[in-house]
Design an enzyme around this catalytic site. Sequence first.
Site, mmCIF file in Angstrom:
data_model
loop_
_atom_site.group_PDB
_atom_site.id
_atom_site.type_symbol
_atom_site.label_atom_id
_atom_site.label_comp_id
_atom_site.label_asym_id
_atom_site.label_seq_id
_atom_site.Cartn_x
_atom_site.Cartn_y
_atom_site.Cartn_z
ATOM 1 N N SER A 176 49.049 56.190 55.538
ATOM 2 C CA SER A 176 48.261 56.856 54.500
ATOM 3 C C SER A 176 46.772 56.925 54.812
ATOM 4 C CB SER A 176 48.478 56.164 53.152
ATOM 5 O OG SER A 176 48.139 54.797 53.222
ATOM 6 N N HIS A 204 53.517 60.693 52.350
ATOM 7 C CA HIS A 204 52.656 61.758 52.882
ATOM 8 C C HIS A 204 53.382 62.766 53.760
ATOM 9 C CE1 HIS A 204 49.116 59.730 51.281
ATOM 10 N NE2 HIS A 204 49.744 58.618 51.612
ATOM 11 N N LYS A 236 52.042 63.532 45.411
ATOM 12 C CA LYS A 236 51.192 64.052 46.491
ATOM 13 C C LYS A 236 51.552 65.508 46.768
ATOM 14 C CE LYS A 236 49.958 59.461 47.610
ATOM 15 N NZ LYS A 236 50.510 58.148 47.882
HETATM 16 C C1 LIG Z 1 50.485 56.856 47.284
HETATM 17 C C2 LIG Z 1 51.411 55.970 48.010
HETATM 18 C C3 LIG Z 1 52.323 55.162 47.337
HETATM 19 C C4 LIG Z 1 52.296 54.990 45.839
HETATM 20 O O1 LIG Z 1 52.850 56.057 45.196
HETATM 21 P P1 LIG Z 1 52.444 56.307 43.662
HETATM 22 O O2 LIG Z 1 53.475 57.235 43.169
HETATM 23 O O3 LIG Z 1 51.072 56.886 43.688
HETATM 24 O O4 LIG Z 1 52.495 54.971 42.985
HETATM 25 C C5 LIG Z 1 53.248 54.457 48.083
HETATM 26 N N1 LIG Z 1 53.245 54.521 49.430
HETATM 27 C C6 LIG Z 1 52.357 55.258 50.106
HETATM 28 C C7 LIG Z 1 52.405 55.278 51.592
HETATM 29 C C8 LIG Z 1 51.400 55.993 49.425
HETATM 30 O O5 LIG Z 1 50.487 56.701 50.089
#
Ligand SMILES: *Cc1c(COP(=O)(O)O)cnc(C)c1O
Length: 385
Positions: A176, A204, A236
Amino acid sequence: MKDLATELQQRKSEGLYRSRRITESAQSTEIIIDGKKLLNFCSNDYLALANHPDIKQAMKKGLDQYGTGSGSAHLISGHSRAHHALEEELADFTGYPRALLFSTGYMANSGIAQSLCGQGDGIFEDRLNHASLLDGALLSGARLQRYGHLDIDDLNSKLAASKKQEKLVMTDAVFSMDGDIAPVGELAETCHQHQAWLMIDDAHGFGTLGKQGRGTLEQLNVSPAEVPIYMATLGKAAGTAGAFVAGSEDLIEYLIQHARSYVYTTAMPPALAEASRASLKIIQHESWRREQLQSLIKRFRSGAQQLGLQLMHSATAIQPIVTGDSQQAIRVSEQLLDKNILISAIRPPTVPNGSARLRITLSAAHTEQQIDQLLNELEKIFSTT
Ligand SMILES: *Cc1c(COP(=O)(O)O)cnc(C)c1O
């Protein structure tokens, strides 16, 4: 009792203080923050779906049909037709027998770790994993061992040396804060040799990678059969909110029985599930969004290389520029803000000490001209620092 004010002050002096900005518009490449229009390079809305008319329409229809709240947990009366349909569509799309919705990715990760592992078990994680994967492991009570970033040999020897009963390997698929991609095929082989579970977090990659947007597995040509636990988020690229885990019939039934972050929480609003269903259709059918994103990534990277900027090994929408020093990351971020460009400085503990960075993210809706504008400003700032 600790002295909160002093500790906060110390955080400030170390350049580690975090504060929030107030956004007054929908997510887009241009957003209004504190009354100012800014060019946005720090959103995870990679496919520009967070404010898409079809998805909003689906959510409105869902609101009319189901109201706002789900009323209870999935196992009581909160599991609606909308949630169920979304689960079936996600399973179909990702190529797994079943999928299970969670309210957030953070909760999905803790639910997986805590269901499959406890005291006496071992969880193995890449050193640069997302905090939610680390927290999940800690919550489970299993022993957490971290292996070097993308270092299969290190993982291999840790798995070989481990006498733990259950072994679970958890990794970001696309990292991330770095944007690089885990070697999932090789990880699967290693896990298979050591009879360890493999779980990938494709927060992602889902929607953005692979010809059809199925994510990292499609991109790397790895069959879902080789990766028993696939997790991705919907907040995302999908532009909505929530997350899901995909896997076998038994895995999903097991999570329904045991995952505390699934059992003991209110189901997400059904209208949100309807929004995600609409988003999934667009992800599947509008491959031009991924193509556009890829072409912007190439343009940014070649421009940045010409300027002599230090890029990371990333072919994804996450294109960080490491400054190392936290104060410098903040300074650059502030200089960009003066030019109405929004890029946040990412500092420890989100990233390792000494690797503060500007986390630039691109979206399919950016224009070439906006990319060039960013490059222009970066050139001015980095040639004087
Ligand atoms: C954003 C993210 C999460 C968390 O997801 P949310 O739905 O925002 O709680 C988990 N793992 C990774 C790699 C992320 O980038």
